[in-house]
Design a protein around this motif. Sequence first.
Motif, PDB file in Angstrom:
ATOM      1  N   GLU A 190     -16.247 -19.460 -49.586  1.00 37.27           N
ATOM      2  CA  GLU A 190     -16.702 -20.819 -49.860  1.00 37.27           C
ATOM      3  C   GLU A 190     -16.128 -21.812 -48.847  1.00 37.27           C
ATOM      4  OE1 GLU A 190     -16.860 -24.017 -53.580  1.00 37.27           O
ATOM      5  OE2 GLU A 190     -15.628 -22.209 -53.719  1.00 37.27           O
ATOM      6  N   PRO A 241     -19.118 -21.796 -41.211  1.00 35.15           N
ATOM      7  CA  PRO A 241     -20.178 -20.802 -40.992  1.00 35.15           C
ATOM      8  C   PRO A 241     -20.455 -20.474 -39.532  1.00 35.15           C
ATOM      9  CG  PRO A 241     -21.113 -22.899 -41.665  1.00 35.15           C
ATOM     10  CD  PRO A 241     -19.633 -23.023 -41.846  1.00 35.15           C
ATOM     11  N   ASN A 282     -23.172 -14.877 -41.698  1.00 27.99           N
ATOM     12  CA  ASN A 282     -23.660 -15.717 -42.787  1.00 27.99           C
ATOM     13  C   ASN A 282     -24.417 -14.891 -43.827  1.00 27.99           C
ATOM     14  OD1 ASN A 282     -22.512 -18.028 -41.773  1.00 27.99           O
ATOM     15  ND2 ASN A 282     -24.344 -18.696 -40.691  1.00 27.99           N
ATOM     16  N   TRP A 283     -25.197 -13.876 -43.369  1.00 27.60           N
ATOM     17  CA  TRP A 283     -25.846 -12.979 -44.329  1.00 27.60           C
ATOM     18  C   TRP A 283     -24.797 -12.273 -45.182  1.00 27.60           C
ATOM     19  CZ3 TRP A 283     -25.054  -7.721 -44.835  1.00 27.60           C
ATOM     20  CH2 TRP A 283     -25.862  -7.073 -45.780  1.00 27.60           C
ATOM     21  N   SER A 291     -21.720 -13.234 -45.829  1.00 22.39           N
ATOM     22  CA  SER A 291     -21.034 -14.183 -46.705  1.00 22.39           C
ATOM     23  C   SER A 291     -21.903 -14.566 -47.895  1.00 22.39           C
ATOM     24  CB  SER A 291     -20.643 -15.440 -45.910  1.00 22.39           C
ATOM     25  OG  SER A 291     -19.775 -15.125 -44.843  1.00 22.39           O
ATOM     26  N   GLU A 292     -23.177 -14.849 -47.642  1.00 26.18           N
ATOM     27  CA  GLU A 292     -24.080 -15.233 -48.720  1.00 26.18           C
ATOM     28  C   GLU A 292     -24.279 -14.077 -49.698  1.00 26.18           C
ATOM     29  OE1 GLU A 292     -27.492 -16.313 -46.460  1.00 26.18           O
ATOM     30  OE2 GLU A 292     -26.485 -18.050 -45.551  1.00 26.18           O
ATOM     31  N   THR A 293     -24.403 -12.859 -49.168  1.00 24.58           N
ATOM     32  CA  THR A 293     -24.614 -11.696 -50.026  1.00 24.58           C
ATOM     33  C   THR A 293     -23.383 -11.417 -50.879  1.00 24.58           C
ATOM     34  OG1 THR A 293     -26.122 -10.740 -48.387  1.00 24.58           O
ATOM     35  CG2 THR A 293     -25.224  -9.241 -50.045  1.00 24.58           C
ATOM     36  N   ARG A 325     -21.055 -13.572 -51.810  1.00 16.43           N
ATOM     37  CA  ARG A 325     -20.870 -14.621 -52.811  1.00 16.43           C
ATOM     38  C   ARG A 325     -21.840 -14.440 -53.974  1.00 16.43           C
ATOM     39  NH1 ARG A 325     -20.699 -20.523 -50.408  1.00 16.43           N
ATOM     40  NH2 ARG A 325     -20.115 -20.922 -52.571  1.00 16.43           N
ATOM     41  N   GLU A 326     -23.075 -14.086 -53.637  1.00 16.71           N
ATOM     42  CA  GLU A 326     -24.055 -13.863 -54.696  1.00 16.71           C
ATOM     43  C   GLU A 326     -23.670 -12.670 -55.561  1.00 16.71           C
ATOM     44  OE1 GLU A 326     -28.818 -12.741 -55.177  1.00 16.71           O
ATOM     45  OE2 GLU A 326     -28.018 -13.402 -53.237  1.00 16.71           O
TER      46      GLU A 326
END
Length: 429
Positions: free
Chosen positions: A25, A29, A406-407, A409-411, A413-414
């Motif tokens: 978080e 990025p 970023n992919w 990190s987003e994956t 976190r989700e």
Amino acid sequence: MSPLPRDSLDDALSATRKAVADMLEQRNPTYSLPQPFYNDPRLFQVDMEEIFEKQWLFAGMSCEIPAKGNYFKLEVGSNSIIVLRGAENKIHAFHNVCRHRGSRLCLKDKGKVAKLVCPYHQWTYELDGRLLFAGSDMGDDFDMSAFGLKPVAVKSAGGFVFINLSENPEPIDDFLVSLEHYLSPYEMDNVKVAVESNIVERCNWKLVIENNRECYHCSGAHPELLNSLIEFDDTDDPRSTGEYRDLVARKQADWTACEVPWQLARFGKRNRLTRTPLLDGIVSMTMDGKPGCNKLMGNIPNPDMGSLRILHLPNSWNHFMGDHAVVFRVLPLGPQETLVTTKWLVHKDAVEGVDYDPARLRQVWDATNDQDRRLAEENQLGINSLAYQPGPYSQTYEFGVIDFVNWYSETMRENLGVEASAPLQVASQ
């Protein structure tokens, strides 16, 4: 030493996951990741649980299991997986674990079997996973139908086989439809693996992928590769030249006339397909730029097809030319150890020593893989230092790395789905 109570283990895991969510978080990025993402054993375990046990992974090629009973094995962390071809040409995947006492069934990396037989107590399974034999000592009320092999989700398209260890795999069909379309000229049922290499890189798996997603380092590291490869593959790349754009336009007209797909296709940041020219006058990734195999793939009309580049995160990148293809698979072995497998594909009727020389076919990428190994290992050693802190990516040269991180990190976190907590302290090396 007394074992840790179950509650203590659960609390420690929960704290780690919350700390990972917090660092993701707070990260910039456009910068590299905090140090624990590259070397902490606890964070590596989270990577395996939230990425490699939930995402669709490139497992291998369908041509490696051409007939009923053919199988290959791969290791996804502590999970040993069998991929095999069963009856009616159907591809199955199973956990390589006997339902009796948990022994592994298949010990070799690949082979052919009539049935799957556990080497420990000879429990025997059909190729579709059903238990057929469990001896005569399990009791009259033993229900064999309840002890079939644990299945793994598996899908195949364009000659690629993907597996997913999750009980509820995410959708991937849109990408697979495009993959089938782009590879249809190659007639992937008519290819074979000409040669294969396996190297272990002493670095975190993310450093392997980051290295692949940029060619910022290419001019200083890859003389063999740059005999054929253009450093960028998109006319929108800010580094692209007028000469490159003219070459692309000319080649795209040729490919359109040949009815060979070339358009750039993206599926979020995870999947990408595009056909791009090699250097003008070069038709293959060989030292002299000439075909590495005299027999072209599928119904390809001529060898001058550039390179169809296929990206599949988290663990594969690929190059398909007119005469041969090179596919890559990445599997983490530990926080600072990664297996990179490379396979060179040719037409199944190509004859070794007549149509192709394996040593010549693999020369460029053997050199490139070794150069990338040394770069990534030095990167890892620097990251392990007390002096390391996240550094800025070039948005011109390293936008592919930014997309990957970023992919990731987003994956993460989700998938974590937890509230943030305090940052994770680096484990002692």
